[in-house]
Motif scaffolding. Structure first.
Motif, PDB file in Angstrom:
ATOM      1  N   PRO B 112     137.571   8.461 -19.924  1.00 59.32           N
ATOM      2  CA  PRO B 112     137.452   6.137 -19.100  1.00 59.32           C
ATOM      3  C   PRO B 112     135.986   6.049 -18.707  1.00 59.32           C
ATOM      4  O   PRO B 112     136.143   4.994 -18.991  1.00 59.32           O
ATOM      5  CB  PRO B 112     138.172   6.725 -17.586  1.00 59.32           C
ATOM      6  CG  PRO B 112     138.211   8.139 -17.479  1.00 59.32           C
ATOM      7  CD  PRO B 112     137.983   8.720 -18.790  1.00 59.32           C
ATOM      8  N   PHE B 155     136.063   0.186 -22.795  1.00 60.03           N
ATOM      9  CA  PHE B 155     136.238   1.270 -22.066  1.00 60.03           C
ATOM     10  C   PHE B 155     137.326   0.520 -22.090  1.00 60.03           C
ATOM     11  O   PHE B 155     138.298   0.503 -22.064  1.00 60.03           O
ATOM     12  CB  PHE B 155     136.062   1.210 -20.341  1.00 60.03           C
ATOM     13  CG  PHE B 155     134.265   0.922 -20.623  1.00 60.03           C
ATOM     14  CD1 PHE B 155     133.817   2.574 -20.721  1.00 60.03           C
ATOM     15  CD2 PHE B 155     133.132   0.603 -20.064  1.00 60.03           C
ATOM     16  CE1 PHE B 155     132.816   3.170 -20.728  1.00 60.03           C
ATOM     17  CE2 PHE B 155     132.008   0.226 -19.719  1.00 60.03           C
ATOM     18  CZ  PHE B 155     131.232   1.598 -20.576  1.00 60.03           C
ATOM     19  N   GLY B 157     139.910   1.809 -19.969  1.00 62.88           N
ATOM     20  CA  GLY B 157     140.765   1.291 -18.885  1.00 62.88           C
ATOM     21  C   GLY B 157     140.956  -0.147 -18.713  1.00 62.88           C
ATOM     22  O   GLY B 157     141.217  -0.709 -18.553  1.00 62.88           O
ATOM     23  N   GLN B 158     140.476  -0.871 -20.240  1.00 62.20           N
ATOM     24  CA  GLN B 158     139.751  -2.269 -20.047  1.00 62.20           C
ATOM     25  C   GLN B 158     141.533  -2.342 -21.221  1.00 62.20           C
ATOM     26  O   GLN B 158     141.462  -3.559 -21.915  1.00 62.20           O
ATOM     27  CB  GLN B 158     138.810  -3.140 -20.616  1.00 62.20           C
ATOM     28  CG  GLN B 158     138.125  -3.055 -19.738  1.00 62.20           C
ATOM     29  CD  GLN B 158     136.907  -3.403 -20.149  1.00 62.20           C
ATOM     30  OE1 GLN B 158     135.872  -2.374 -21.420  1.00 62.20           O
ATOM     31  NE2 GLN B 158     135.963  -4.039 -20.116  1.00 62.20           N
TER      32      GLN B 158
END
Lengths: 641, 264
Positions: B112, B155, B157-158
């Motif tokens: 991450p 990233f 997480g996106q």
């Protein structure tokens, strides 16, 4: 009432603005200050408290305070307010302790270097526009105040100008860094490898013993250079085809590693000798520059963009440049020998430039299309350099052929340096300077040590795990005061007779090990928060243990525990005050000592002193706290685990 | 579920070429978790280019088995030979095998703190010592293959779950593995995203990659696999080519399992 809400077909409803009472300043006040009756009461109570306290505080600290004076009678003119005159008069002592007045430029230079190298690294990737805006808003007023101090009172003072120059240099470096990202690595390298040495030498100065031992120091330095240079080619892709060539290059570099430092020092020594014998003073400067240049160039080249063939190519460039510079340095050496002694140098010195020149050609022997001259140069280069090195620069009692008298030729030079940097014993260090020395050493040493201990405690290897656990539990289990006392009283009992150990060094080691144990547990917390899948993904890609730790696990773990790490740092920073119990005068210690002065016996002086010390500590701790919050925001990649 | 991919998948996919060369061999392999006997006497030979789907109830040891193949789990008895190298305690051999075997996890396990591109180039740069430019080029090639080159700078997480899993597949492919292991790659995904991941896996199969896939996507098994395997209680109960496996299962346990997952 008349305009009923419009109807939309399903799926067509547009986004509407939020009600005005929930956004903007009114919304903020409603949610934060007046959200409930209890909240309203508290808001009013605290408002009243501020209104009641703030004027008293302002009166005490500023309006009624005594700003100038020379003793208690000045302080007694306003006994219910701060007596800043006390701090003003003793300012230098609070900063430097008993550090000799003439040498106080040394800690100043170190502080300036630290700020110059550290601040740009801390604020990487700040856009230039934002930087300039920030500079205008923050630095502008500060500059104005500094300029006032520069011209206020009698005479013009230099320190405000120095601070302005420093601030501008920092801003320029931050700006330059966004244009040249490699600058950051250069600064980081400086901070890690050069700064500690510079700080050590500058603060301590040169003792008589250090000067006498110089040739041996040089041997040590050479060995260090040797180790680093031998490691360099290991970076290159070693294939069976390139292996022999790499071995030759390693040998070459090892020899240069040995020859260069000695070469430079001797050059310098001759330069100074030339100056002392009314020779050309410029020689000194040129020789000094020459000592710096190869180092700078090597660093620059190592940071240069990779060429198509990768590291080995860079390595070749470095070899050539270093060889060329060594050649020039030697030419200069001969030049100064001629001008000072009025005679020709011994044949060996004349031989050296040629040897280095040939050596510089050697890397051309590497490569697919290397011709015969390149191959010959490559074969001969180590031999040439080897001979040049042993004939010229062998240390006094190590295979010296007697051409060059080490002690006689280099010691005068270092006597000169000693004149510039006289020895300052550590008991004379004190004040904020000592606080920062202890705190920074502790911080810098405890983080890596703590990481290693945390990894050790989670290791599968029972011996390593046991050692880590025992270490951590021991140091966490004893109070820092005990550690410091043991270091002072008990530790000497275990040393053989006659062996002494610097008091400050003992405190530094004690503080560093103590905080390393705390740090280890903080870092372990972070390691445990990393999902097992991250370890597995790293393993599945074939990353080795250390690579997966360095690239995958630690970056995430350390990010999670930034608050904990900074917490430990702040605790460590404040714990440095405990060194006063073993006779070292840190900032608080020196303030307390000042309070016992007969000249300043006034009731408001102790308050002023303690408030000043508290404020100084608060500034540093709050700075660390703010920076950790900035880091957390910057490293947030918006992931959910 | 079973018919979801049939219109896009020609039936001959099953007949993709499989060579006689052995890629993975498990011989009399046992594994225990403490006192618990998870894997019992596993014998399995995987030929290069084979696409094997492993199914079975949870706790049957199917994930553990494929995790043994790249030594994320240690086996206690028997032999595992991957690409001609036997898995022992020798770290060098383990690393060598891990370089050749890609793995895709149920929960993606992307890094991450790194961008998508950095996730992809990390192993080539640090393990294979590929120059950064080349690694970047290769990473972009694979990102285009999994159809998300525009996400390179984001990233993990996106991204959505399906996109993350495709990044994870691309990350494994960047190491140019000879064998790919999939550990329930679609189990953590929304139904809408399963197809995009399966499409990538189908494409990979068509290119002749040796694949071992723990999954409950029976449509995928029918159209892509050339062998389907059923595990229960740490044993391989039954294995057969998909046609026979689904239409004419031999053991009672398999019949029960199939009736349960195909009935809803």
């Amino acid at each position: 009432m008349s305009d009923a809400p419009p109807k939309y077909a399903p799926g067509d409803y547009p986004d509407m603005p939020a009600p005005s009472t929930t956004t903007g300043i009114i919304g903020w006040m409603r949610t934060n200050l007046f959200s409930s009756p209890v909240n309203i009461v508290f808001t009013l109570l605290f408002g009243a408290l501020v209104v009641w306290l703030l004027p008293k505080l302002l009166n005490w600290a500023f309006i009624d305070a005594v700003w100038t004076g020379t003793g208690s009678k000045d302080c007694l003119t306003s006994p219910d307010a701060a007596c800043w005159a006390f701090v003003g008069v003793r300012w230098d002592q609070f900063m430097y302790g008993l550090f000799p007045e003439a040498e106080r430029w040394r800690p100043d230079v170190i502080a300036a270097l630290l700020v110059l190298a550290m601040v740009p690294i801390m604020f990487e990737r700040v856009p230039v526009a934002r930087l300039l805006r920030g500079a205008a808003f923050i630095l502008g007023p500060i500059f104005a105040v500094l300029l006032y101090f520069a011209f206020a009172g009698e005479g013009v003072r230099a320190w405000p100008f120095n601070l302005i120059v420093l601030a501008l240099a920092v801003v320029a470096l931050i700006a330059a860094q966004s244009a040249y990202p490699r600058l950051r690595r250069l600064l980081a390298g400086f901070l890690m490898f050069v700064f500690p040495v510079v700080a050590f030498v500058l603060l301590l100065g040169l003792s008589r013993d250090a000067v006498q031992a110089w040739p041996y120091w040089l041997m040590g330095l050479s060995a260090f250079a040797l180790a680093i240079m031998a490691l360099l080619p290991c970076h290159a892709k070693l294939t069976s085809r390139s292996l022999p060539i790499s071995v030759v290059l390693v040998i070459l570099f090892v020899i240069w590693g040995l020859a260069l430092p000695s070469n430079w020092t001797v050059g310098l020594a001759y330069g100074v000798g030339a100056a002392q014998d009314q020779g050309p003073a410029t020689t000194v400067i040129v020789a000094a520059l020459l000592t710096m240049l190869p180092i700078v160039l090597m660093v620059a080249l190592l940071l240069a963009p990779r060429t198509r063939d990768g590291v080995l190519d860079r390595f070749v460039f470095v070899c050539i440049l270093v060889g060329v510079l060594a050649f020039v340095g030697n030419m200069l050496l001969i030049q100064s020998w001629n001008s000072v002694r009025g005679e020709s140098p011994p044949w060996a010195i004349a031989f050296a430039p040629a040897a280095f020149a040939v050596a510089a050609l050697a890397p051309w022997g590497y490569g697919r299309n290397a011709g015969l001259p390149g191959k010959v140069a490559l074969a001969l280069a180590p031999l040439y350099v080897l001979i040049a090195y042993w004939v010229l620069f062998a240390p006094p009692d190590f295979l010296n052929l007697g051409i060059f008298d080490w002690q006689a030729n280099t010691v005068p030079f270092f006597r000169g340096v000693q004149g510039v940097l006289p020895y300052v014993e550590t008991p004379k260090w004190g004040g904020l300077m000592l606080t920062l020395v202890v705190a920074l050493t502790g911080i810098v040493a405890s983080l890596p040590l703590g990481i290693v201990l945390a990894l050790g405690r989670r290791s599968n290897m029972p011996i390593i795990r046991t050692i880590s656990v025992v270490f951590i539990e021991f140091w966490r289990g004893v109070p820092l005061i005990t550690v410091l006392f043991m270091a002072t009283v008990m530790f000497p009992l275990f040393l053989p007779e006659g062996v002494t150990f610097n008091q400050l060094l003992r405190a530094l080691i004690g503080v560093a090990l103590f905080s390393a144990a705390y740090m280890a547990e903080v870092v372990r917390g972070g390691l445990q928060a990393i999902a097992k899948g991250q370890y597995e993904a790293a393993d599945a890609l074939g990353l080795s243990y250390w690579k997966s730790m360095r690239l995958i696990i630690l970056p995430q773990a350390l990010k999670i525990v930034i608050p904990g790490i900074v917490n430990t740092f702040i605790g460590l920073f404040k714990d440095t005050t405990l060194v006063s119990i073993i006779g070292l005068f840190d900032l608080l210690g020196i303030v307390q000592t000042g309070l016992t002065d007969q000249k300043w016996l006034a009731p408001n002086v102790p308050y002023t002193g303690y408030v000043f010390a508290a404020f100084a500590f608060w500034v540093f701790c709050y700075g660390m706290s703010r920076y950790s919050q900035y880091m957390e925001r910057k490293l947030d990649t918006g992931h959910k685990r | 579920m079973a018919t979801a991919h049939e219109n896009t998948a020609p039936p001959q996919r099953r007949d993709l070429k499989v060579s006689d060369e052995v890629a993975i061999q498990l011989i009399d392999m046992h594994k225990w978790y403490g006192e618990f006997h998870v894997l019992k006497d596993i014998n399995l030979t995987v030929y290069r280019g084979e696409r094997i789907v492993i199914c079975g109830p949870s706790g049957s040891g199917k994930s553990t088995m494929i995790r043994c193949i790249n030594r994320l789990e240690e086996h206690q008895q028997g032999q595992i030979i991957v690409d001609g190298i036997e898995l022992t305690n020798d770290i060098k051999q383990i690393d060598q095998i891990r370089r050749e075997v890609g793995m895709v996890f149920q929960h993606f396990n992307l890094f991450p703190h790194l961008t998508v591109l950095e996730n992809l180039t990390l192993a080539p740069i640090w393990v294979r010592k590929t120059p950064k430019e080349e690694a970047d080029r290769m990473a972009m090639k694979y990102l285009e293959r999994v159809k998300i080159p525009e996400q390179a700078e984001k990233f993990p997480g996106q991204l959505s779950g399906g996109q993350q899993q495709r990044v994870a597949i691309a990350r494994s492919l960047c190491m140019n593995p000879k064998i790919m292991l999939f550990d329930e790659p679609t189990s953590a995904l929304d139904p809408e995203m399963i197809k995009e991941v399966l499409d990538v896996m189908i494409e990979l199969a068509e290119e002749g990659m040796t694949m071992l896939c723990v999954t409950h996507e029976m449509g995928f098994a029918r159209t892509v696999a050339n062998r389907v395997m059923f595990m229960d209680g740490g044993e391989i109960i039954e294995q057969n080519e998909p046609e026979t496996f689904f239409n004419n299962p031999q053991s009672e346990r398999t019949k029960l399992f199939l009736s349960q997952i195909l009935s809803h």
